[in-house]
Design a protein around this motif. Structure first.
Motif, PDB file in Angstrom:
ATOM      1  N   ASN A   1      30.569  43.781  43.149  1.00 53.75           N
ATOM      2  CA  ASN A   1      31.883  43.192  43.434  1.00 53.75           C
ATOM      3  C   ASN A   1      32.008  41.820  42.764  1.00 53.75           C
TER       4      ASN A   1
ATOM      5  N   HIS B   1      47.828  36.674  40.679  1.00 55.30           N
ATOM      6  CA  HIS B   1      48.160  35.251  40.842  1.00 55.30           C
ATOM      7  C   HIS B   1      49.675  35.047  40.801  1.00 55.30           C
TER       8      HIS B   1
ATOM      9  N   LEU C   1      38.677  33.504  49.641  1.00 60.88           N
ATOM     10  CA  LEU C   1      38.928  34.230  48.386  1.00 60.88           C
ATOM     11  C   LEU C   1      40.240  33.740  47.758  1.00 60.88           C
ATOM     12  N   CYS C   2      40.278  32.422  47.540  1.00 60.62           N
ATOM     13  CA  CYS C   2      41.560  31.743  47.282  1.00 60.62           C
ATOM     14  C   CYS C   2      42.049  31.833  45.843  1.00 60.62           C
TER      15      CYS C   2
ATOM     16  N   CYS D   1      37.708  29.136  49.396  1.00 62.44           N
ATOM     17  CA  CYS D   1      36.410  29.580  48.879  1.00 62.44           C
ATOM     18  C   CYS D   1      36.687  30.605  47.788  1.00 62.44           C
ATOM     19  N   GLU D   2      36.099  30.397  46.628  1.00 67.09           N
ATOM     20  CA  GLU D   2      36.386  31.265  45.481  1.00 67.09           C
ATOM     21  C   GLU D   2      35.137  31.426  44.607  1.00 67.09           C
TER      22      GLU D   2
ATOM     23  N   ILE E   1      31.491  33.848  49.115  1.00 69.69           N
ATOM     24  CA  ILE E   1      31.798  33.524  50.518  1.00 69.69           C
ATOM     25  C   ILE E   1      30.656  33.920  51.444  1.00 69.69           C
TER      26      ILE E   1
ATOM     27  N   ALA F   1      41.335  42.776  48.915  1.00 65.09           N
ATOM     28  CA  ALA F   1      40.729  42.792  47.576  1.00 65.09           C
ATOM     29  C   ALA F   1      39.393  43.518  47.591  1.00 65.09           C
TER      30      ALA F   1
HETATM   31  C1  LIG Z   1      43.084  39.487  44.501  1.00 69.31           C
HETATM   32  S1  LIG Z   1      42.419  37.905  44.217  1.00 69.31           S
HETATM   33  C2  LIG Z   1      43.419  36.927  45.333  1.00 69.31           C
HETATM   34  C3  LIG Z   1      43.305  35.454  45.116  1.00 69.31           C
HETATM   35  C4  LIG Z   1      44.216  34.613  46.033  1.00 69.31           C
HETATM   36  N1  LIG Z   1      43.997  34.878  47.433  1.00 69.31           N
HETATM   37  C5  LIG Z   1      45.670  34.791  45.664  1.00 69.31           C
HETATM   38  O1  LIG Z   1      46.477  35.110  46.564  1.00 69.31           O
HETATM   39  O2  LIG Z   1      46.028  34.583  44.488  1.00 69.31           O
HETATM   40  C6  LIG Z   1      40.850  37.994  45.057  1.00 69.31           C
HETATM   41  C7  LIG Z   1      39.961  36.802  44.757  1.00 69.31           C
HETATM   42  O3  LIG Z   1      38.761  36.904  45.519  1.00 69.31           O
HETATM   43  C8  LIG Z   1      37.702  36.382  44.749  1.00 69.31           C
HETATM   44  N2  LIG Z   1      36.467  36.938  45.330  1.00 69.31           N
HETATM   45  C9  LIG Z   1      36.100  38.232  45.348  1.00 69.31           C
HETATM   46  N3  LIG Z   1      34.934  38.385  46.005  1.00 69.31           N
HETATM   47  C10 LIG Z   1      34.565  37.134  46.423  1.00 69.31           C
HETATM   48  C11 LIG Z   1      33.451  36.637  47.157  1.00 69.31           C
HETATM   49  N4  LIG Z   1      32.479  37.439  47.589  1.00 69.31           N
HETATM   50  N5  LIG Z   1      33.388  35.315  47.434  1.00 69.31           N
HETATM   51  C12 LIG Z   1      34.385  34.477  47.005  1.00 69.31           C
HETATM   52  N6  LIG Z   1      35.464  34.905  46.299  1.00 69.31           N
HETATM   53  C13 LIG Z   1      35.553  36.217  46.001  1.00 69.31           C
HETATM   54  C14 LIG Z   1      38.020  36.849  43.338  1.00 69.31           C
HETATM   55  O4  LIG Z   1      37.366  36.104  42.342  1.00 69.31           O
HETATM   56  C15 LIG Z   1      39.535  36.691  43.298  1.00 69.31           C
HETATM   57  O5  LIG Z   1      39.909  35.427  42.814  1.00 69.31           O
END
Ligand SMILES: C[S@@+](CC[C@H](N)C(=O)[O-])C[C@H]1O[C@@H](n2cnc3c(N)ncnc32)[C@H](O)[C@@H]1O
Length: 220
Positions: free
Chosen positions: A6, A22, A49-50, A69-70, A110, A132
């Motif tokens: 993932n 985005h 997951l921002c 957290c990203e 995260i 996600a």
């Molecule tokens: C669909 S995007 C949504 C981003 C944001 N919430 C938005 O509304 O634009 C999902 C995000 O989760 C991040 N992500 C996925 N798995 C993650 C993890 N284990 N820890 C931190 N971030 C993670 C990805 O890099 C991606 O930027």
């Protein structure tokens, strides 16, 4: 998909610039429903997951202290660059903490974030985070989120559609799943449900749902 695959999947998405999720402006579902959390100005909101979401900028503008957290460094650097801000950057265990004004973002996985690193939070805003993740990881994420913050009010945006129609992400999340993962800690209110115009990815009828999670009183 396991946690490692993932992480690679999302890192590669950011490297290739595949960031169709985005949004250039704050999400209207957030701006319409944040009041339902009934949080005072100055409250601490966690945005898991921002990505580089403008929702964080909007929340900070409303007087909240925002913590994201990203996974992707690319996203975190772009977020602060676009705001013309030079964040303070600190190593905190396996993560790096970027902060400027009332916004800080933990860059990293995260699942490496701990309650001690995060500190106390008053609320959670989850858009395109729970949905996600594939099912096994989604369950682990829900449990981890609860362990990080405890039951604090949450605003959650989900998509509900026939999963056999599309592979995801975004994945379909229905009320039964929410009850299974979060039911011991929260009561749920559906604040808004609207059809996705033209269907999800133009292919599949879907509804976008906004939920308020209200912490249940501790059982005696
Ligand atoms: C669909 S995007 C949504 C981003 C944001 N919430 C938005 O509304 O634009 C999902 C995000 O989760 C991040 N992500 C996925 N798995 C993650 C993890 N284990 N820890 C931190 N971030 C993670 C990805 O890099 C991606 O930027």
């Amino acid at each position: 998909m396991d946690a490692k695959s993932n992480a690679v999947f999302w890192q590669e998405k950011w490297e290739r610039g595949e960031t169709g999720f985005h949004e250039p402006q704050a999400n209207p579902l957030l701006t319409r429903h944040i009041a339902a959390l009934d949080l005072p100005a100055g409250a601490r909101i966690f945005v898991p997951l921002c990505g580089m979401s403008q929702d964080m900028v909007w929340l900070a503008g409303q007087g909240f202290h925002v913590t994201g957290c990203e996974l992707s460094d690319i996203a975190v650097h772009r977020f602060f660059n676009d705001l013309d801000l030079t964040p303070d950057i600190r190593d905190v265990g396996p993560l790096r903490c970027f902060s400027a004004g009332t916004i800080r973002i933990f860059a990293g996985n995260i699942f490496d974030l701990t309650p001690d690193l995060l500190g106390l939070m008053d609320g959670i805003y989850d858009r395109a985070a729970l949905i996600a993740l594939p099912e096994d990881l989604r369950r682990a994420y829900a449990a981890h989120l609860l362990s990080l913050t405890g039951p604090v009010p949450e605003l959650l945006v989900t998509l509900d559609y026939d999963q056999s129609c599309l592979k995801g992400p975004p994945f379909s999340v229905d009320e039964a799943f929410l009850r299974e993962c979060y039911g011991q800690a929260y009561a749920f209110t559906l604040l808004e449900s609207r059809a996705v115009e033209g269907g999800l990815k133009g292919r599949c009828p879907a509804s976008e749902n906004v939920w308020r999670f209200s912490p249940l009183p501790p059982s005696s």
